[in-house]
Design a protein around this motif. Sequence first.
Motif, PDB file in Angstrom:
ATOM      1  N   UNK A   1       5.954  -5.297   9.104  1.00  0.00           N
ATOM      2  CA  UNK A   1       5.616  -4.212   8.186  1.00  0.00           C
ATOM      3  C   UNK A   1       6.915  -3.517   7.791  1.00  0.00           C
ATOM      4  N   UNK A   2       7.254  -3.613   6.524  1.00  0.00           N
ATOM      5  CA  UNK A   2       8.401  -2.884   5.981  1.00  0.00           C
ATOM      6  C   UNK A   2       7.888  -1.603   5.326  1.00  0.00           C
ATOM      7  N   UNK A   3       8.566  -0.497   5.606  1.00  0.00           N
ATOM      8  CA  UNK A   3       8.146   0.813   5.093  1.00  0.00           C
ATOM      9  C   UNK A   3       9.254   1.402   4.242  1.00  0.00           C
ATOM     10  N   UNK A   4       8.910   1.738   3.011  1.00  0.00           N
ATOM     11  CA  UNK A   4       9.833   2.391   2.081  1.00  0.00           C
ATOM     12  C   UNK A   4       9.370   3.838   1.886  1.00  0.00           C
ATOM     13  N   UNK A   5      10.197   4.803   2.257  1.00  0.00           N
ATOM     14  CA  UNK A   5       9.874   6.225   2.114  1.00  0.00           C
ATOM     15  C   UNK A   5      10.702   6.817   0.987  1.00  0.00           C
ATOM     16  N   UNK A   6      10.034   7.493   0.051  1.00  0.00           N
ATOM     17  CA  UNK A   6      10.695   8.093  -1.097  1.00  0.00           C
ATOM     18  C   UNK A   6      10.198   9.520  -1.283  1.00  0.00           C
ATOM     19  N   UNK A   7      10.991  10.319  -2.001  1.00  0.00           N
ATOM     20  CA  UNK A   7      10.604  11.701  -2.309  1.00  0.00           C
ATOM     21  C   UNK A   7       9.561  11.704  -3.416  1.00  0.00           C
ATOM     22  N   UNK A   8       8.511  12.517  -3.224  1.00  0.00           N
ATOM     23  CA  UNK A   8       7.476  12.659  -4.245  1.00  0.00           C
ATOM     24  C   UNK A   8       7.800  13.828  -5.152  1.00  0.00           C
ATOM     25  N   UNK A   9       7.302  13.769  -6.373  1.00  0.00           N
ATOM     26  CA  UNK A   9       7.464  14.887  -7.305  1.00  0.00           C
ATOM     27  C   UNK A   9       6.572  16.026  -6.829  1.00  0.00           C
TER      28      UNK A   9
ATOM     29  N   UNK B   1       0.848  -1.197   0.000  1.00  0.00           N
ATOM     30  CA  UNK B   1       0.000   0.000   0.000  1.00  0.00           C
ATOM     31  C   UNK B   1       0.882   1.246   0.000  1.00  0.00           C
ATOM     32  N   UNK B   2       0.585   2.191  -0.899  1.00  0.00           N
ATOM     33  CA  UNK B   2       1.314   3.463  -1.004  1.00  0.00           C
ATOM     34  C   UNK B   2       0.401   4.590  -0.560  1.00  0.00           C
ATOM     35  N   UNK B   3       0.947   5.519   0.223  1.00  0.00           N
ATOM     36  CA  UNK B   3       0.168   6.658   0.705  1.00  0.00           C
ATOM     37  C   UNK B   3       1.067   7.891   0.750  1.00  0.00           C
ATOM     38  N   UNK B   4       0.420   9.066   0.723  1.00  0.00           N
ATOM     39  CA  UNK B   4       1.137  10.338   0.765  1.00  0.00           C
ATOM     40  C   UNK B   4       1.500  10.659   2.209  1.00  0.00           C
ATOM     41  N   UNK B   5       2.717  11.147   2.411  1.00  0.00           N
ATOM     42  CA  UNK B   5       3.169  11.522   3.750  1.00  0.00           C
ATOM     43  C   UNK B   5       4.006  12.781   3.636  1.00  0.00           C
ATOM     44  N   UNK B   6       3.384  13.932   3.928  1.00  0.00           N
ATOM     45  CA  UNK B   6       4.111  15.194   3.815  1.00  0.00           C
ATOM     46  C   UNK B   6       4.502  15.451   2.375  1.00  0.00           C
TER      47      UNK B   6
END
Length: 437
Positions: free
Chosen positions: A404-412, A339-344
Amino acid sequence: MRRRAIRMTTIAVLVAVLLLGIPGVTLGVTLIWRNAIGSVESRASEISTFVEQRFEEGNMVSQVYLERYGDEDGLFPARIVLESEAGELAAGQRPGGSRTISHTVESPNATVRVEVSRDDVVLMMTLAGGVGVAVILVAFGAGVMVALNQSRKLSAPLIYLAAAAEQVGSGQTRPQMEKTGIEEIDLVYEELVRTADRMAGRISAERQFSADASHQLRTPLAALSMRIEEIQFLTDDPEVSEEAGRCLEQVERLAGVVEDLLTVSRSDSAGNTEAVPLGPLFEQQREEWERSFQSAGRLLSFEDESEVAVLTHPGSLAQIVATLIENSLRYGEGATSVRASKSGRGVVIHVADEGQGVAPENVDSIFTKGFSTGGSTGIGLPLAKNLAEADGGRLELTQASPPIFTLALNAVPQALNPSRILPAGSIISVGARRKRR
């Protein structure tokens, strides 16, 4: 930055308008008052001179003459009163209200008094003050509009400059940005370009080293593998054949480790991030893994709640997600969800299942190279973590059980124009994964 520029410009405009507007309004109101008093005094003196001249000539002053002076255009309607030995004459309309502005001139033969309504003067002063305040407000509004316009012109280049710096930070070797015409911002951008050129040189040297190391390591390992296979084929001793087979397995595992380590080295220096949409990537991963999960009697689901692209290296995101899904298939239980969600300003991707997860004593070691509880080389998760960090992201185990593994990446950034800010490139098509250990 934009708010600060607007606030500073607005304060400067407000101070300038108040310093010029308030004294101007005060001066205008004062001039109206003084002009009213001066008009009454001058008119009384003029009428007194005329009356005295008529008396010296032996002529009388009639009502008609006073009416003529009373009907003359003045700043305010006036009432004229003449007192002499012949009696009292009056001309003009009596001022309204109880308060008046009057002036009396006495001469040897007569006394002249001119009166105007003080309320009329105050009304004109109020109208003049209102007009002045309206002009101040209009000037202030125009100043605010100019401040907003200038702040946009100033903040837009800074946004593009921040995007260019983000490109350099994420590995883009040549940031793309047009010159703004603002000397200070252009100087910073030129320095970013020079920094990117230096990084490109270092990246090129590292890539060359990786290629040389790959060639130097693969060739001996391939030759050793061929010699062991030849020994295994030629020998008639079962023990020798068994030992040769074990040696061959170790060589193959060593070759796999070398390939994974070289992949990490290349990913750390690749520096070619692009805008990667999550929808197509999730669909590709579904097609690749759904059959394996069905064979295991388990459910695999994907959900993209962010609906934005992320800045990452082509293929890196697919490899990270595939590694997490493979680990869930091999070590997890129950349904697996991606599942992908927006965070900041970024996007987080959660990969979870319903298994027992990671033992508490292994939580701190799960991303350590070589650590494994299932007989593998222990390269998969460390490699995925390095790939995420190479693209400016972060891979963590946010919950041990269920895992639960969490991958955080920069959004455009949505406020930026991708055609000007992001590097030119086609939408990424994620290829098939290779075998992971």
